[in-house]
Design an enzyme around this catalytic site. Structure first.
Site, short mmCIF file in Angstrom:
data_model
loop_
_atom_site.label_atom_id
_atom_site.label_comp_id
_atom_site.label_asym_id
_atom_site.label_seq_id
_atom_site.Cartn_x
_atom_site.Cartn_y
_atom_site.Cartn_z
N GLY A 26 -52.79 -70.74 28.63
CA GLY A 26 -53.20 -69.49 28.29
C GLY A 26 -54.87 -69.08 28.35
O GLY A 26 -55.42 -68.42 27.46
N GLY A 27 -55.47 -69.98 29.53
CA GLY A 27 -56.75 -69.82 29.83
C GLY A 27 -57.32 -68.76 30.51
O GLY A 27 -58.64 -68.79 30.72
N SER A 29 -57.71 -65.60 29.60
CA SER A 29 -58.33 -64.40 28.77
C SER A 29 -58.45 -64.96 27.48
O SER A 29 -57.71 -66.05 26.85
CB SER A 29 -57.49 -63.32 28.77
OG SER A 29 -56.08 -63.50 28.31
N GLY A 30 -59.15 -64.25 26.55
CA GLY A 30 -59.05 -64.57 25.00
C GLY A 30 -59.99 -65.77 24.70
O GLY A 30 -60.92 -66.27 25.28
N ASP A 50 -51.96 -70.15 33.20
CA ASP A 50 -51.40 -68.95 32.62
C ASP A 50 -50.44 -68.34 33.31
O ASP A 50 -50.19 -68.48 34.49
CB ASP A 50 -52.97 -68.05 32.62
CG ASP A 50 -52.75 -67.09 31.27
OD1 ASP A 50 -51.90 -65.92 31.46
OD2 ASP A 50 -53.67 -67.12 30.35
N VAL A 75 -45.57 -71.44 29.99
CA VAL A 75 -45.12 -72.58 28.75
C VAL A 75 -43.87 -72.68 28.24
O VAL A 75 -43.44 -74.06 27.66
CB VAL A 75 -46.30 -72.69 27.85
CG1 VAL A 75 -47.77 -72.73 28.36
CG2 VAL A 75 -46.09 -71.55 26.82
N ALA A 102 -51.88 -71.53 24.70
CA ALA A 102 -51.03 -70.24 24.99
C ALA A 102 -50.25 -69.93 23.73
O ALA A 102 -49.30 -70.73 22.95
CB ALA A 102 -50.20 -70.64 26.19
N SER A 155 -53.53 -71.82 13.55
CA SER A 155 -53.90 -70.78 12.78
C SER A 155 -54.11 -70.80 11.29
O SER A 155 -53.32 -71.56 10.72
CB SER A 155 -52.87 -69.46 13.18
OG SER A 155 -53.26 -68.41 12.19
N TYR A 168 -44.68 -65.82 13.97
CA TYR A 168 -45.96 -66.41 14.10
C TYR A 168 -46.20 -67.40 12.93
O TYR A 168 -46.82 -68.71 13.43
CB TYR A 168 -47.09 -65.35 14.04
CG TYR A 168 -48.29 -65.84 14.45
CD1 TYR A 168 -48.77 -66.17 15.65
CD2 TYR A 168 -49.39 -65.90 13.39
CE1 TYR A 168 -50.11 -66.54 15.97
CE2 TYR A 168 -50.57 -66.27 13.78
CZ TYR A 168 -51.08 -66.71 15.22
OH TYR A 168 -52.37 -67.00 15.51
N LYS A 172 -46.96 -71.75 13.71
CA LYS A 172 -47.95 -72.52 13.58
C LYS A 172 -48.07 -73.41 12.48
O LYS A 172 -48.61 -74.45 12.34
CB LYS A 172 -49.21 -71.36 12.98
CG LYS A 172 -49.38 -70.29 14.13
CD LYS A 172 -49.83 -70.99 15.57
CE LYS A 172 -50.34 -69.88 16.72
NZ LYS A 172 -50.61 -70.83 17.92
#
Length: 287
Positions: A26-27, A29-30, A50, A75, A102, A155, A168, A172
């Protein structure tokens, strides 16, 4: 010692990942992009994994292309994750740092009776199975090296209920469990495994919790005001750079004996009883 020698030593000390190779899922963006940029500034070679090929390739072009690469990676697909690890080793010789960043969020909704099972499973596939595969294939390379460092993105919702969507939040919590088991499993091989759990950030995934149809600029401003108002730590707005700095710390030798830890970057939000704090300080307290 000459001034030039002192300057050189100081510069090297400031660059905390010199000689390291990192793979960040997930590299493109963000927070993932922010981590990649920070790692490069600290001397690491980085592979961006990504599903967004366009953003990933643009990021490589904006950085030191000789020390950065991009690989398409979903992933949820083990072959993709294995290929990302193998490509990083082929390009740079090793994988010293694995950042399992990600992730996605399901649609916010307080009533569990309305949860969509397909959406719930999709979140767990990316957020949990994706982390498992990242740890598994990073370990495949790190165990023979007898060293390595895995940082997983969790998170604050893993520390307190009622904050995030059901899928979510469940995912986590699962990431924390995976991290603890992996830290126990891989410690004998000199491999550290940790988590970073941030408070809400204005932008990126936070927008998925906002009403549909709202303009991005207005949504961002409204979300920023909301998370700022309910934050415990006032006067400081959490940024992606703050989260990336926490990941950098755990990835560096500054944390060389830290493993199995969940580093909360939440300004003590999850440590506070917010119902109690509805009262203003000293209000209605006995004198």
């Amino acid at each position: 010692m000459s001034n030039s020698t002192v300057s050189s030593l100081t510069s090297h000390a400031a660059r905390r990942l010199v000689g390291k190779v990192a793979l960040v899922t997930g590299g493109a963006s963000g927070i993932g992009e922010t981590i990649v940029r920070l790692f490069q500034r600290h001397g690491a070679k980085a592979c961006i994994a990504d599903v967004n090929d366009k953003l990933g390739k643009q990021l490589v072009e904006s950085l030191d292309a000789a020390n950065t690469c991009f690989v398409h990676c979903d992933v949820t697909k083990e072959d993709d994750v294995a290929s990302a690890v193998d490509s990083t080793v082929e390009k740079f010789g090793s994988v010293d740092i694995m950042v399992n960043n990600a992730g996605i969020a399901d649609i916010a909704g307080a009533d569990i009776r309305g949860v969509d099972l397909a959406s719930f499973k999709r979140v767990l596939d990316i957020n949990v199975a994706g982390v498992l595969l990242g740890i598994k294939h990073a370990a495949r390379v790190m165990v023979p090296q007898k060293s390595g460092n895995i940082v997983n993105m969790s998170s604050m919702v893993a520390a307190i209920g009622g904050i995030g969507p059901h899928g979510y939040t469940a995912s986590k919590h699962a990431v924390l469990g995976l991290m603890e088991n992996a830290a126990a499993d891989l410690g004998e091989h000199g491999i550290r495994v940790n988590c970073v759990s941030p408070y809400a950030i204005a932008g990126g995934m936070g927008l998925s919790h906002l009403p549909k149809g709202e303009k991005r600029e207005e949504a961002l401003q409204g979300y920023r005001e909301f998370v700022g108002k309910i934050a415990n730590l006032q006067g400081v707005e959490l940024t992606m750079e703050d989260v990336a700095n926490a990941v950098l710390f755990l990835a560096s030798d500054d944390a060389r004996y830290i493993s199995g830890m969940n580093l909360l970057v939440d300004g003590a939000f999850t440590r506070v009883n917010h119902q109690f704090r509805v009262q203003k300080p000293n209000q209605n307290l006995p004198q």
